[in-house]
Motif scaffolding. Sequence first.
Motif: not given
Length: 325
Positions: A37-48, A68-76
Amino acid sequence: MTPAAPTAAIRQLAALAQHGDLSTYAHQIQRLGGCERPIRMEGHRLDVHATTGEIVREIADRDLPAGQLLIRCNNRRATRCASCAEVYRKDTFHLVTAGLSGGKAISPAVAQHPRIFATFTAPSFGPVHNRPGGGRCRCGRPHPDDDPALGTPLDPDRYDYRAAVLWNAHAGKLWGRFTTYLRQHLASRASISRSALRHCLKVSYAKVAEYQRRGAVHFHAVIRLDGPDGAEDTPPAWATTELLTDAIRSAAQTAETPGPVLDGHAYAFRFGEQLDIRPIRSADFAGTSELSSRAPWPPTSPSTPPREPRPRALSTGPSATRSQT
């Protein structure tokens, strides 16, 4: 006839096709490690860079496969995502093992500290179908291990479902009360004040909450005594395994947390009468009544799943004669 609107899946496939090269999308999927169940993220990211202010990396959803950016849900919970739950379980195992035998910047000398594995059960809310030591349930017949009747009430009309639900809601608060009482009982047995205890002893623990077959929360916990500075600090000589065992048993019997007042009844909750406490020794000294520091986490104890505990009065106030079992 008007053509049907494209489904979300078709729209995603069309967006992927526009990229031509699906290798970046495949890389994203690979990084998920099987997350269901990956989390689907939208938007803009800056690493400074925190010091120079330089932009180290910039990510925009428009540049990602399917936008979209897909990241792990990390559900326990394994029922939600078996992959992420397994990662969490393994991480927990290694952290607990390090706290018992050393590792991860913890000295192996921690294995000499007093350590206990304890199981805290729920009180009874009414008899349920179970598998006692004799093999035959109160209903008169034995149950196989996969029998769906296990944990269900023998008499549904008399089972206290309300108290069972309230217990699960208040079990965490009761654990908090127990940890407070444990420090009090340790100080009392050492003949020092609670404030003085903080300067010579630290109580460390790892706790896992699980559901018994009857649906009631119970706790497994590893409890360790350290010096005031933690795992790297040797506890005082009087802080023995026997003293810790005695303090845990007394604190568990004393701890109580109030519940709500419903229909004129004031609820209060304590742990069940079944309390399993076993010392944790090194693997070389593990005996039949002790746990090895290399045992699986959470370890299995005789109380899991326990036989149905005897009813225990939990009410206070005007309804003190009512047994919330």
